[in-house]
Enzyme design. Structure first.
Site, PDB file in Angstrom:
ATOM      1  N   TYR A 123      22.066  -4.813  -0.733  1.00 51.80           N
ATOM      2  CA  TYR A 123      21.258  -4.618  -1.947  1.00 51.80           C
ATOM      3  C   TYR A 123      21.053  -3.139  -2.295  1.00 51.80           C
ATOM      4  O   TYR A 123      20.343  -2.804  -3.236  1.00 51.80           O
ATOM      5  CB  TYR A 123      19.920  -5.366  -1.864  1.00 51.80           C
ATOM      6  CG  TYR A 123      19.045  -5.110  -0.649  1.00 51.80           C
ATOM      7  CD1 TYR A 123      18.388  -3.906  -0.461  1.00 51.80           C
ATOM      8  CD2 TYR A 123      18.865  -6.112   0.308  1.00 51.80           C
ATOM      9  CE1 TYR A 123      17.575  -3.684   0.638  1.00 51.80           C
ATOM     10  CE2 TYR A 123      18.050  -5.906   1.416  1.00 51.80           C
ATOM     11  CZ  TYR A 123      17.400  -4.694   1.574  1.00 51.80           C
ATOM     12  OH  TYR A 123      16.596  -4.485   2.664  1.00 51.80           O
ATOM     13  N   THR A 173       0.871  -1.180   0.000  1.00 42.38           N
ATOM     14  CA  THR A 173       0.000   0.000   0.000  1.00 42.38           C
ATOM     15  C   THR A 173       0.909   1.232   0.000  1.00 42.38           C
ATOM     16  O   THR A 173       2.071   1.150   0.436  1.00 42.38           O
ATOM     17  CB  THR A 173      -0.888   0.043   1.256  1.00 42.38           C
ATOM     18  OG1 THR A 173      -0.024   0.129   2.405  1.00 42.38           O
ATOM     19  CG2 THR A 173      -1.775  -1.190   1.363  1.00 42.38           C
ATOM     20  N   LYS A 185      17.333   2.547   1.156  1.00 44.14           N
ATOM     21  CA  LYS A 185      18.755   2.353   1.451  1.00 44.14           C
ATOM     22  C   LYS A 185      19.625   2.861   0.301  1.00 44.14           C
ATOM     23  O   LYS A 185      20.721   3.376   0.521  1.00 44.14           O
ATOM     24  CB  LYS A 185      19.048   0.872   1.729  1.00 44.14           C
ATOM     25  CG  LYS A 185      18.373   0.325   2.992  1.00 44.14           C
ATOM     26  CD  LYS A 185      19.043   0.795   4.256  1.00 44.14           C
ATOM     27  CE  LYS A 185      18.548   0.040   5.475  1.00 44.14           C
ATOM     28  NZ  LYS A 185      19.167   0.478   6.725  1.00 44.14           N
TER      29      LYS A 185
HETATM   30  C1  HXC Z   1       2.731  -5.268   4.249  1.00 46.97           C
HETATM   31  C2  HXC Z   1       2.790  -3.764   5.997  1.00 46.97           C
HETATM   32  C3  HXC Z   1       3.471  -4.730   6.811  1.00 46.97           C
HETATM   33  C4  HXC Z   1       3.758  -6.021   6.243  1.00 46.97           C
HETATM   34  C5  HXC Z   1       3.178  -2.905   7.965  1.00 46.97           C
HETATM   35  N1  HXC Z   1       2.637  -2.668   6.758  1.00 46.97           N
HETATM   36  N2  HXC Z   1       3.706  -4.145   8.023  1.00 46.97           N
HETATM   37  N3  HXC Z   1       2.436  -4.033   4.726  1.00 46.97           N
HETATM   38  N4  HXC Z   1       3.369  -6.241   4.961  1.00 46.97           N
HETATM   39  N5  HXC Z   1       4.393  -6.970   6.924  1.00 46.97           N
HETATM   40  C6  HXC Z   1       1.961  -1.456   6.332  1.00 46.97           C
HETATM   41  C7  HXC Z   1       0.709  -1.228   7.129  1.00 46.97           C
HETATM   42  O1  HXC Z   1      -0.385  -1.932   6.599  1.00 46.97           O
HETATM   43  C8  HXC Z   1       0.509   0.285   6.955  1.00 46.97           C
HETATM   44  O2  HXC Z   1       0.002   0.564   5.687  1.00 46.97           O
HETATM   45  C9  HXC Z   1       1.948   0.806   6.956  1.00 46.97           C
HETATM   46  O3  HXC Z   1       2.797  -0.320   6.625  1.00 46.97           O
HETATM   47  C10 HXC Z   1       2.364   1.339   8.292  1.00 46.97           C
HETATM   48  O4  HXC Z   1       2.207   0.329   9.253  1.00 46.97           O
HETATM   49  P1  HXC Z   1       2.280   0.635  10.815  1.00 46.97           P
HETATM   50  O5  HXC Z   1       2.391  -0.649  11.535  1.00 46.97           O
HETATM   51  O6  HXC Z   1       1.196   1.566  11.179  1.00 46.97           O
HETATM   52  O7  HXC Z   1       3.620   1.500  10.858  1.00 46.97           O
HETATM   53  P2  HXC Z   1       4.675   1.643  11.976  1.00 46.97           P
HETATM   54  O8  HXC Z   1       4.145   1.283  13.312  1.00 46.97           O
HETATM   55  O9  HXC Z   1       5.309   2.943  11.782  1.00 46.97           O
HETATM   56  O10 HXC Z   1       5.738   0.492  11.606  1.00 46.97           O
HETATM   57  C11 HXC Z   1       6.707   0.660  10.614  1.00 46.97           C
HETATM   58  C12 HXC Z   1       7.129  -0.708  10.032  1.00 46.97           C
HETATM   59  C13 HXC Z   1       7.442  -1.701  11.139  1.00 46.97           C
HETATM   60  C14 HXC Z   1       8.303  -0.463   9.121  1.00 46.97           C
HETATM   61  C15 HXC Z   1       5.950  -1.211   9.199  1.00 46.97           C
HETATM   62  O11 HXC Z   1       7.807  -2.974  10.569  1.00 46.97           O
HETATM   63  C16 HXC Z   1       8.544  -1.228  12.032  1.00 46.97           C
HETATM   64  O12 HXC Z   1       8.314  -0.400  12.896  1.00 46.97           O
HETATM   65  N6  HXC Z   1       9.763  -1.737  11.864  1.00 46.97           N
HETATM   66  C17 HXC Z   1      10.923  -1.293  12.686  1.00 46.97           C
HETATM   67  C18 HXC Z   1      11.871  -2.381  12.932  1.00 46.97           C
HETATM   68  C19 HXC Z   1      12.301  -3.142  11.706  1.00 46.97           C
HETATM   69  O13 HXC Z   1      11.604  -3.187  10.680  1.00 46.97           O
HETATM   70  N7  HXC Z   1      13.467  -3.786  11.765  1.00 46.97           N
HETATM   71  C20 HXC Z   1      13.997  -4.503  10.637  1.00 46.97           C
HETATM   72  C21 HXC Z   1      14.979  -3.667   9.930  1.00 46.97           C
HETATM   73  S1  HXC Z   1      16.040  -4.748   9.092  1.00 46.97           S
HETATM   74  P3  HXC Z   1      -1.444   1.276   5.496  1.00 46.97           P
HETATM   75  O14 HXC Z   1      -1.629   1.297   4.050  1.00 46.97           O
HETATM   76  O15 HXC Z   1      -2.398   0.414   6.228  1.00 46.97           O
HETATM   77  O16 HXC Z   1      -1.252   2.629   6.101  1.00 46.97           O
HETATM   78  C22 HXC Z   1      16.704  -3.999   7.799  1.00 46.97           C
HETATM   79  C23 HXC Z   1      17.938  -4.662   7.306  1.00 46.97           C
HETATM   80  C24 HXC Z   1      17.803  -5.183   5.954  1.00 46.97           C
HETATM   81  O17 HXC Z   1      16.273  -3.007   7.348  1.00 46.97           O
HETATM   82  C25 HXC Z   1      18.897  -6.163   5.543  1.00 46.97           C
HETATM   83  C26 HXC Z   1      18.636  -7.573   5.985  1.00 46.97           C
HETATM   84  C27 HXC Z   1      19.600  -8.598   5.492  1.00 46.97           C
END
Ligand code: HXC
Length: 285
Positions: A150, A108, A166
């Site tokens: 990546y 989305t 990134k």
């Molecule tokens: C699809 C998703 C989703 C999922 C959230 N969304 N999770 N869509 N699949 N699994 C969508 C939601 O539906 C919403 O869209 C929007 O994202 C925002 O979601 P919220 O939960 O309200 O946002 P928020 O609380 O701010 O969370 C942000 C986040 C969350 C990114 C979605 O995962 C987070 O806080 N992550 C922080 C920690 C993290 O991700 N760590 C990993 C990093 S690792 P709508 O349309 O409904 O508004 C990394 C390294 C990579 O980056 C390299 C690895 C080898």
């Protein structure tokens, strides 16, 4: 390689320093003499992390700031508070990230925006506030951006928002390394391969089968250890690396080399069998 003084007289802010790789780097900086500021969204996590960081070195000063890196004004306020609490700020690690697996056609706009806001806008907000502080104070400093393998050449399927963000952070690294060199500000990046953390792995590694497949892609046949990443971060943030800027250092056990044209051959059969075939080919010249 390092002493308790390697980072002494430096205060370093690590965004997303309450857990995972951010916390590992914060501990590495603390052990080598730095004072530590960490920020994140969850106070309980930050509080616990600070206690752990302080245990790394007697007398280490560590403080946390509940701040969302997406909010530029809040970030600016945090930098002011850190300077007021510690007296100065010499380093910033843009580590806070967001990521999840999704087919790109199912994303989305809100999902795309959520990741871009944390990774790209968050890194910009912190860098902009910290850079302005350094420039106004006529102080030298160092910025380290945590990107991904990546970000540079390949991008990656199923993590489109992260790949786009990134890549932007990597471009920011190189752009500012050049532009802010005249202020004595170094800007570098680390591109970590697989370093399992709870935050990343629960979102990015769907089941055990993928985990097993993932390990096979790594020539060194293991995941990275957090302290290995921390060691590299200490080096880049320290005065041992004063001439390095605009560089992105990959630390991935060789994973990025997988695309080498003949690299697949050793997966077909044992080395012994391969050598026998090579010998036959040589004798038939
Ligand atoms: C699809 C998703 C989703 C999922 C959230 N969304 N999770 N869509 N699949 N699994 C969508 C939601 O539906 C919403 O869209 C929007 O994202 C925002 O979601 P919220 O939960 O309200 O946002 P928020 O609380 O701010 O969370 C942000 C986040 C969350 C990114 C979605 O995962 C987070 O806080 N992550 C922080 C920690 C993290 O991700 N760590 C990993 C990093 S690792 P709508 O349309 O409904 O508004 C990394 C390294 C990579 O980056 C390299 C690895 C080898």
């Amino acid at each position: 390689m390092y002493t308790e003084d390697t980072l002494s007289e430096k205060t370093i802010l690590i965004t997303g320093g309450g857990s995972g790789l951010g916390l590992a780097m914060a501990k590495g900086f603390a052990a080598t003499g730095a004072s530590i500021a960490i920020c994140g969204r969850t106070e309980k996590k930050l509080h616990k992390a600070c206690s752990e960081i302080k245990q790394e070195r007697e007398g280490c000063v560590a403080k946390y700031y509940v701040t969302d890196v997406r909010d530029h004004d809040a970030v600016k306020g945090m930098i002011d508070s850190i300077v007021s609490d510690f007296g100065s700020l010499e380093g910033l690690v843009n580590n806070a990230a967001g990521n999840f697996l999704s087919a790109s056609e199912d994303l989305t706009p809100g999902g795309f925006k959520a990741v871009v806001d944390i990774v790209l806008h968050g890194s910009f907000n912190c860098t902009h506030a910290f850079g302005n502080y350094l420039i106004k104070q006529k102080k030298e400093g160092s910025i380290l951006n945590i990107v991904t393998t990546y970000a540079e050449n390949t991008g990656s399927a199923f993590v489109l928002p992260s790949a786009c963000s990134k890549a932007g952070v990597l471009a920011m690294t190189k752009s500012l390394a050049y532009e802010w060199a005249e202020y004595g500000i170094r800007v570098n990046a680390i591109a970590p391969g697989p370093f399992p953390t709870k935050g990343a792995w629960t979102r990015l590694v769907p089941d055990k089968m993928v985990d097993k497949f993932y390990l096979k892609k790594i020539p060194l046949k293991r995941y990275g250890e957090h302290r290995e990443l921390a060691n590299l971060a200490v080096f880049l943030m320290s005065d041992l690396a004063p001439y390095i800027t605009g560089e992105s250092v990959t630390i991935d056990g060789g994973e990025r080399l997988k695309a080498g044209q003949f690299n697949f051959i050793n997966e077909l059969m044992s080395r012994k069998k391969l050598k026998a075939i090579f010998a036959k080919m040589k004798s038939g010249r």
